[in-house]
Motif scaffolding. Sequence first.
Motif, PDB file in Angstrom:
ATOM      1  N   ARG A 266       0.828  -1.207   0.000  1.00  0.00           N
ATOM      2  CA  ARG A 266       0.000   0.000   0.000  1.00  0.00           C
ATOM      3  C   ARG A 266       0.863   1.257   0.000  1.00  0.00           C
ATOM      4  O   ARG A 266       0.513   2.263  -0.636  1.00  0.00           O
ATOM      5  CB  ARG A 266      -0.946  -0.019   1.193  1.00  0.00           C
ATOM      6  N   ALA A 267       1.989   1.200   0.704  1.00  0.00           N
ATOM      7  CA  ALA A 267       2.880   2.364   0.761  1.00  0.00           C
ATOM      8  C   ALA A 267       3.493   2.653  -0.611  1.00  0.00           C
ATOM      9  O   ALA A 267       3.594   3.818  -1.020  1.00  0.00           O
ATOM     10  CB  ALA A 267       3.974   2.132   1.799  1.00  0.00           C
ATOM     11  N   PHE A 268       3.904   1.621  -1.313  1.00  0.00           N
ATOM     12  CA  PHE A 268       4.454   1.827  -2.660  1.00  0.00           C
ATOM     13  C   PHE A 268       3.381   2.355  -3.601  1.00  0.00           C
ATOM     14  O   PHE A 268       3.657   3.223  -4.436  1.00  0.00           O
ATOM     15  CB  PHE A 268       5.065   0.538  -3.207  1.00  0.00           C
ATOM     16  N   ALA A 269       2.175   1.848  -3.496  1.00  0.00           N
ATOM     17  CA  ALA A 269       1.095   2.317  -4.368  1.00  0.00           C
ATOM     18  C   ALA A 269       0.818   3.802  -4.148  1.00  0.00           C
ATOM     19  O   ALA A 269       0.486   4.520  -5.100  1.00  0.00           O
ATOM     20  CB  ALA A 269      -0.170   1.506  -4.119  1.00  0.00           C
TER      21      ALA A 269
ATOM     22  N   ALA B 254      11.259  -5.138  -1.184  1.00  0.00           N
ATOM     23  CA  ALA B 254      11.573  -5.407  -2.591  1.00  0.00           C
ATOM     24  C   ALA B 254      10.397  -6.083  -3.282  1.00  0.00           C
ATOM     25  O   ALA B 254      10.074  -5.773  -4.440  1.00  0.00           O
ATOM     26  CB  ALA B 254      12.824  -6.271  -2.693  1.00  0.00           C
ATOM     27  N   PHE B 255       9.745  -7.004  -2.600  1.00  0.00           N
ATOM     28  CA  PHE B 255       8.577  -7.683  -3.173  1.00  0.00           C
ATOM     29  C   PHE B 255       7.455  -6.690  -3.437  1.00  0.00           C
ATOM     30  O   PHE B 255       6.809  -6.718  -4.493  1.00  0.00           O
ATOM     31  CB  PHE B 255       8.100  -8.789  -2.235  1.00  0.00           C
ATOM     32  N   ALA B 256       7.222  -5.783  -2.490  1.00  0.00           N
ATOM     33  CA  ALA B 256       6.168  -4.777  -2.655  1.00  0.00           C
ATOM     34  C   ALA B 256       6.471  -3.860  -3.828  1.00  0.00           C
ATOM     35  O   ALA B 256       5.565  -3.456  -4.569  1.00  0.00           O
ATOM     36  CB  ALA B 256       6.013  -3.972  -1.366  1.00  0.00           C
ATOM     37  N   CYS B 257       7.733  -3.537  -4.022  1.00  0.00           N
ATOM     38  CA  CYS B 257       8.129  -2.705  -5.160  1.00  0.00           C
ATOM     39  C   CYS B 257       7.847  -3.436  -6.470  1.00  0.00           C
ATOM     40  O   CYS B 257       7.346  -2.835  -7.435  1.00  0.00           O
ATOM     41  CB  CYS B 257       9.601  -2.340  -5.056  1.00  0.00           C
ATOM     42  N   ALA B 258       8.144  -4.714  -6.524  1.00  0.00           N
ATOM     43  CA  ALA B 258       7.873  -5.507  -7.731  1.00  0.00           C
ATOM     44  C   ALA B 258       6.378  -5.589  -8.011  1.00  0.00           C
ATOM     45  O   ALA B 258       5.939  -5.488  -9.158  1.00  0.00           O
ATOM     46  CB  ALA B 258       8.459  -6.906  -7.578  1.00  0.00           C
TER      47      ALA B 258
END
Length: 226
Positions: free
Chosen positions: A68-71, A134-138
Amino acid sequence: MQAAALLNLLQFASPALPIGAYSYSQGLEAALENGMVKDADSARRWIVRHLHEVVAQWEAPVCWRLMRAFAARDGAAVAQWSERFIASRDSAEFRAETIQMGFSLSRLIAELGVAEAAALALLQREAEVSLPAAFACAVDALAIPHEAALLAMLFAWAENQVLVCVKSVPLGQVAGQRLLLSLRPELEAAARYAQNVADDEMSNWAPGLSLLSMQHEVQYSRLYRS
Protein backbone atom coordinates in the motif's frame (compact mmCIF):
# COMPACT_ATOMS: atom_id res chain seq x y z
CA MET A 1 -7.03 -10.31 -12.77
CA GLN A 2 -5.78 -9.38 -16.21
CA ALA A 3 -3.64 -11.95 -18.02
CA ALA A 4 -0.54 -9.74 -17.94
CA ALA A 5 -0.79 -9.25 -14.17
CA LEU A 6 -1.32 -12.98 -13.65
CA LEU A 7 1.74 -13.85 -15.72
CA ASN A 8 3.80 -11.27 -13.81
CA LEU A 9 2.61 -12.77 -10.54
CA LEU A 10 3.50 -16.31 -11.63
CA GLN A 11 6.99 -15.17 -12.59
CA PHE A 12 7.74 -13.29 -9.39
CA ALA A 13 6.25 -15.95 -7.10
CA SER A 14 8.16 -18.74 -8.84
CA PRO A 15 10.85 -20.68 -6.96
CA ALA A 16 12.95 -20.19 -10.11
CA LEU A 17 13.27 -16.48 -9.31
CA PRO A 18 17.02 -15.98 -8.78
CA ILE A 19 16.99 -14.55 -5.25
CA GLY A 20 18.06 -17.67 -3.34
CA ALA A 21 14.86 -18.53 -1.44
CA TYR A 22 15.54 -22.27 -1.86
CA SER A 23 18.67 -21.98 0.31
CA TYR A 24 16.76 -21.01 3.49
CA SER A 25 14.58 -23.11 5.78
CA GLN A 26 13.64 -20.37 8.30
CA GLY A 27 14.38 -22.51 11.35
CA LEU A 28 12.83 -25.70 9.97
CA GLU A 29 16.18 -27.47 9.56
CA ALA A 30 16.90 -26.92 13.26
CA ALA A 31 13.46 -28.31 14.11
CA LEU A 32 14.27 -31.37 12.01
CA GLU A 33 17.60 -31.78 13.81
CA ASN A 34 15.86 -31.57 17.20
CA GLY A 35 13.23 -34.15 16.23
CA MET A 36 10.34 -31.67 16.36
CA VAL A 37 9.53 -32.43 12.72
CA LYS A 38 9.89 -36.07 11.68
CA ASP A 39 6.95 -37.07 9.46
CA ALA A 40 4.09 -35.67 7.41
CA ASP A 41 1.86 -34.95 10.41
CA SER A 42 4.52 -33.13 12.40
CA ALA A 43 5.61 -31.25 9.26
CA ARG A 44 2.07 -29.98 8.74
CA ARG A 45 1.75 -28.96 12.39
CA TRP A 46 5.03 -27.04 12.17
CA ILE A 47 4.09 -25.22 8.97
CA VAL A 48 0.57 -24.32 10.17
CA ARG A 49 1.81 -22.98 13.51
CA HIS A 50 4.63 -21.05 11.86
CA LEU A 51 2.14 -19.62 9.36
CA HIS A 52 -0.45 -18.44 11.88
CA GLU A 53 1.78 -17.56 14.84
CA VAL A 54 4.64 -15.89 12.96
CA VAL A 55 4.04 -15.15 9.26
CA ALA A 56 0.40 -14.02 9.58
CA GLN A 57 1.14 -12.00 12.71
CA TRP A 58 4.05 -9.99 11.31
CA GLU A 59 5.63 -10.78 7.94
CA ALA A 60 2.41 -10.81 5.90
CA PRO A 61 0.92 -7.67 7.52
CA VAL A 62 4.21 -5.82 6.97
CA CYS A 63 4.22 -6.89 3.31
CA TRP A 64 0.60 -5.72 2.97
CA ARG A 65 1.47 -2.31 4.40
CA LEU A 66 4.50 -1.99 2.15
CA MET A 67 2.43 -2.75 -0.94
CA ARG A 68 0.00 0.00 0.00
CA ALA A 69 2.88 2.36 0.76
CA PHE A 70 4.45 1.83 -2.66
CA ALA A 71 1.09 2.32 -4.37
CA ALA A 72 0.74 5.67 -2.58
CA ARG A 73 4.41 6.59 -3.17
CA ASP A 74 4.62 7.10 0.60
CA GLY A 75 8.36 7.13 1.25
CA ALA A 76 7.97 7.58 5.01
CA ALA A 77 5.78 4.47 5.29
CA VAL A 78 8.12 2.43 3.07
CA ALA A 79 11.08 3.38 5.25
CA GLN A 80 9.17 2.81 8.49
CA TRP A 81 7.91 -0.67 7.72
CA SER A 82 11.09 -1.85 6.01
CA GLU A 83 13.20 -0.68 8.96
CA ARG A 84 10.81 -2.28 11.45
CA PHE A 85 10.92 -5.55 9.58
CA ILE A 86 14.74 -5.65 9.54
CA ALA A 87 14.81 -4.71 13.24
CA SER A 88 12.42 -7.59 13.99
CA ARG A 89 14.88 -10.19 12.66
CA ASP A 90 16.23 -11.38 16.00
CA SER A 91 18.94 -13.78 14.88
CA ALA A 92 21.91 -13.27 12.59
CA GLU A 93 20.55 -15.82 10.11
CA PHE A 94 17.08 -14.29 9.88
CA ARG A 95 18.55 -10.81 9.40
CA ALA A 96 21.00 -11.98 6.74
CA GLU A 97 18.20 -13.85 4.94
CA THR A 98 15.90 -10.88 4.40
CA ILE A 99 18.76 -8.52 3.49
CA GLN A 100 20.34 -10.94 1.01
CA MET A 101 17.06 -11.74 -0.74
CA GLY A 102 15.91 -8.13 -0.57
CA PHE A 103 19.14 -7.01 -2.22
CA SER A 104 18.90 -9.71 -4.90
CA LEU A 105 15.28 -8.92 -5.73
CA SER A 106 15.84 -5.15 -5.78
CA ARG A 107 18.80 -5.61 -8.14
CA LEU A 108 16.69 -7.88 -10.36
CA ILE A 109 13.91 -5.27 -10.51
CA ALA A 110 16.42 -2.59 -11.49
CA GLU A 111 18.10 -4.74 -14.14
CA LEU A 112 14.78 -5.76 -15.68
CA GLY A 113 13.74 -2.12 -15.88
CA VAL A 114 10.15 -2.81 -14.84
CA ALA A 115 9.75 -0.24 -12.05
CA GLU A 116 8.99 3.44 -12.36
CA ALA A 117 11.85 5.69 -11.31
CA ALA A 118 9.85 7.06 -8.36
CA ALA A 119 9.10 3.60 -6.96
CA LEU A 120 12.65 2.38 -7.49
CA ALA A 121 13.96 5.50 -5.75
CA LEU A 122 11.86 4.67 -2.67
CA LEU A 123 13.50 1.27 -2.55
CA GLN A 124 17.05 2.35 -3.28
CA ARG A 125 17.13 5.12 -0.67
CA GLU A 126 17.20 2.45 2.06
CA ALA A 127 20.65 1.46 3.34
CA GLU A 128 19.43 -2.13 3.65
CA VAL A 129 16.49 -3.47 1.66
CA SER A 130 14.22 -6.06 3.25
CA LEU A 131 12.64 -8.80 1.16
CA PRO A 132 9.06 -7.57 1.82
CA ALA A 133 10.03 -4.09 0.62
CA ALA A 134 11.57 -5.41 -2.59
CA PHE A 135 8.58 -7.68 -3.17
CA ALA A 136 6.17 -4.78 -2.65
CA CYS A 137 8.13 -2.71 -5.16
CA ALA A 138 7.87 -5.51 -7.73
CA VAL A 139 4.13 -5.82 -7.11
CA ASP A 140 3.71 -2.10 -7.75
CA ALA A 141 5.92 -2.15 -10.82
CA LEU A 142 4.03 -5.02 -12.43
CA ALA A 143 0.51 -3.83 -11.51
CA ILE A 144 -0.30 -7.00 -9.58
CA PRO A 145 -3.44 -6.81 -7.40
CA HIS A 146 -2.45 -6.67 -3.74
CA GLU A 147 -4.74 -9.47 -2.58
CA ALA A 148 -3.34 -11.86 -5.17
CA ALA A 149 0.23 -10.78 -4.41
CA LEU A 150 -0.23 -11.44 -0.69
CA LEU A 151 -1.59 -14.92 -1.36
CA ALA A 152 1.32 -15.59 -3.71
CA MET A 153 3.81 -14.46 -1.07
CA LEU A 154 2.24 -16.83 1.48
CA PHE A 155 2.06 -19.71 -1.01
CA ALA A 156 5.72 -19.25 -1.99
CA TRP A 157 6.69 -19.36 1.69
CA ALA A 158 4.63 -22.52 2.28
CA GLU A 159 5.96 -24.17 -0.88
CA ASN A 160 9.52 -23.60 0.25
CA GLN A 161 8.76 -25.09 3.68
CA VAL A 162 7.21 -28.14 2.04
CA LEU A 163 10.21 -28.57 -0.25
CA VAL A 164 12.50 -28.56 2.79
CA CYS A 165 10.37 -31.35 4.25
CA VAL A 166 10.43 -33.33 0.99
CA LYS A 167 14.21 -33.17 0.95
CA SER A 168 14.98 -33.57 4.62
CA VAL A 169 12.23 -35.45 6.53
CA PRO A 170 12.12 -37.02 3.95
CA LEU A 171 8.65 -36.95 2.44
CA GLY A 172 7.77 -38.38 -0.93
CA GLN A 173 6.90 -36.05 -3.78
CA VAL A 174 3.22 -37.01 -3.66
CA ALA A 175 3.12 -36.56 0.11
CA GLY A 176 4.65 -33.14 -0.32
CA GLN A 177 2.03 -32.09 -2.86
CA ARG A 178 -0.73 -33.50 -0.65
CA LEU A 179 0.63 -31.43 2.23
CA LEU A 180 0.80 -28.28 0.11
CA LEU A 181 -2.76 -28.81 -1.13
CA SER A 182 -4.02 -29.21 2.44
CA LEU A 183 -2.54 -25.83 3.39
CA ARG A 184 -4.70 -23.77 1.04
CA PRO A 185 -7.49 -22.97 3.58
CA GLU A 186 -4.80 -22.02 6.11
CA LEU A 187 -3.13 -19.70 3.60
CA GLU A 188 -6.42 -18.03 2.76
CA ALA A 189 -7.16 -17.48 6.46
CA ALA A 190 -3.68 -16.04 7.02
CA ALA A 191 -4.12 -13.63 4.10
CA ARG A 192 -7.47 -12.40 5.43
CA TYR A 193 -6.00 -11.85 8.87
CA ALA A 194 -2.95 -10.00 7.53
CA GLN A 195 -5.13 -7.57 5.59
CA ASN A 196 -7.25 -6.66 8.59
CA VAL A 197 -4.98 -6.80 11.64
CA ALA A 198 -4.39 -3.40 13.28
CA ASP A 199 -0.87 -2.02 13.69
CA ASP A 200 -0.96 -2.38 17.48
CA GLU A 201 -2.08 -6.02 17.21
CA MET A 202 0.87 -7.11 15.07
CA SER A 203 3.61 -9.13 16.74
CA ASN A 204 6.85 -10.92 15.91
CA TRP A 205 6.99 -12.68 19.31
CA ALA A 206 8.21 -16.22 18.58
CA PRO A 207 10.91 -17.09 21.14
CA GLY A 208 10.94 -20.77 20.28
CA LEU A 209 11.65 -20.06 16.63
CA SER A 210 14.30 -17.52 17.57
CA LEU A 211 16.09 -20.08 19.75
CA LEU A 212 15.97 -22.66 16.96
CA SER A 213 17.47 -20.13 14.56
CA MET A 214 20.29 -19.37 17.00
CA GLN A 215 20.94 -23.09 17.45
CA HIS A 216 21.04 -23.51 13.69
CA GLU A 217 23.84 -20.95 13.46
CA VAL A 218 26.14 -23.45 15.21
CA GLN A 219 24.51 -26.67 14.01
CA TYR A 220 27.16 -29.18 12.95
CA SER A 221 25.58 -30.36 9.70
CA ARG A 222 23.47 -28.00 7.60
CA LEU A 223 21.97 -27.92 4.13
CA TYR A 224 20.30 -24.53 4.50
CA ARG A 225 21.45 -21.04 5.46
CA SER A 226 18.73 -20.56 8.09
